[in-house]
Design a protein around this motif. Structure first.
Motif, PDB file in Angstrom:
ATOM      1  N   UNK A   1      22.734 -17.022   1.177  1.00  0.00           N
ATOM      2  CA  UNK A   1      21.888 -16.041   1.856  1.00  0.00           C
ATOM      3  C   UNK A   1      20.462 -16.558   2.018  1.00  0.00           C
ATOM      4  N   UNK A   2      20.009 -17.385   1.063  1.00  0.00           N
ATOM      5  CA  UNK A   2      18.649 -17.918   1.123  1.00  0.00           C
ATOM      6  C   UNK A   2      18.555 -19.180   1.972  1.00  0.00           C
ATOM      7  N   UNK A   3      19.600 -20.007   1.949  1.00  0.00           N
ATOM      8  CA  UNK A   3      19.536 -21.335   2.562  1.00  0.00           C
ATOM      9  C   UNK A   3      20.069 -21.349   3.995  1.00  0.00           C
ATOM     10  N   UNK A   4      21.119 -20.580   4.273  1.00  0.00           N
ATOM     11  CA  UNK A   4      21.760 -20.653   5.592  1.00  0.00           C
ATOM     12  C   UNK A   4      20.825 -20.315   6.750  1.00  0.00           C
ATOM     13  N   UNK A   5      20.022 -19.226   6.682  1.00  0.00           N
ATOM     14  CA  UNK A   5      19.140 -18.928   7.825  1.00  0.00           C
ATOM     15  C   UNK A   5      18.149 -20.042   8.163  1.00  0.00           C
TER      16      UNK A   5
END
Length: 228
Positions: free
Chosen positions: A213-217
């Motif tokens: 959730x933190x890295x993908x965007x």
């Protein structure tokens, strides 16, 4: 449809589990076998999928509480986890980066459109998180959920045989690998193997969900910036 869908789904699940206890073959998976049988019945009887899905809503509603219940093995293994927190963070972060980056790289090479890439990028985290994260980066939640199920079933089928082939025998390492790659289904398979495997699989699943959730965007934004 609830009079058919709910008892049929539960009966197939428990029958498959009973069969697995007698014949512990990886192919006898309590998610794979009922899914295949239900798809066959829907096609054979020409039943609408939407109606069958509505009949199983009581089971679907238990998905998120079931994920929360995985905190129990984490509590049971709290000391071991605290002692190994740094390598756990490194391993789960590496898993997330490899999963998202390989998806973007291979998907771009095959010519996938951005919506499909966003849907596939969350393939290694549990369904509720995958649907939410993929939607936030422009993906299609239904595709994300379907891919998550396929990845989970595949991991549950080949995960432990592959780990044995690679001579990974440490229970904690096995659990981390299964939770990071096969999310909730892999965690359920790990919990049947032992407390340590189940606890570390739960931890890896939670950590990978948070990190994805933190890295993908930002990774997806970087992908669009580099390849407009």
């Amino acid at each position: 449809m609830i009079w058919l869908a709910l008892p049929l789904t539960l009966a197939l699940y428990f029958l498959t589990r009973a069969l697995y206890r007698k014949l512990p073959w990886p192919i006898i998976n309590p998610v794979l076998v009922p899914t295949a049988v239900i798809i066959g019945l829907l096609l054979w009887l020409d039943l609408p999928l939407a109606e069958y899905e509505s009949g199983t809503r009581p089971i679907t509603a238990l998905l998120e509480p079931a994920v929360v219940a995985l905190a129990l093995p984490l509590y049971q293994q709290a000391r071991q986890i605290q002692a190994r927190l740094k390598p756990i963070l490194i391993c789960t972060l590496a898993s997330v980066l490899i999963s998202v980056c390989t998806t973007l790289g291979i998907g771009h090479w095959l010519g996938a459109d951005p919506a499909l890439l966003a849907s596939l990028s969350t393939k290694s985290i549990t369904t509720p998180l995958a649907m939410s994260v993929s939607q936030s980066i422009g993906g299609i939640p239904a595709i994300a959920a379907a891919v998550v199920v396929v990845v989970g079933i595949t991991g549950a089928l080949i995960g432990y045989p592959l780990l044995r082939l690679l001579r990974v025998t440490d229970p904690e390492a096995q659990g981390l690998a299964m939770g990071a790659c096969a999310h909730a289904i892999g965690t359920a398979a790990s919990a049947e193997r032992g407390i340590s495997q189940g606890a570390f699989a739960s931890l890896a699943m939670v950590m990978c969900g948070i990190l994805t959730a933190a890295v993908a965007p930002p990774l997806f934004a970087l992908y669009h910036w580099l390849i407009p």
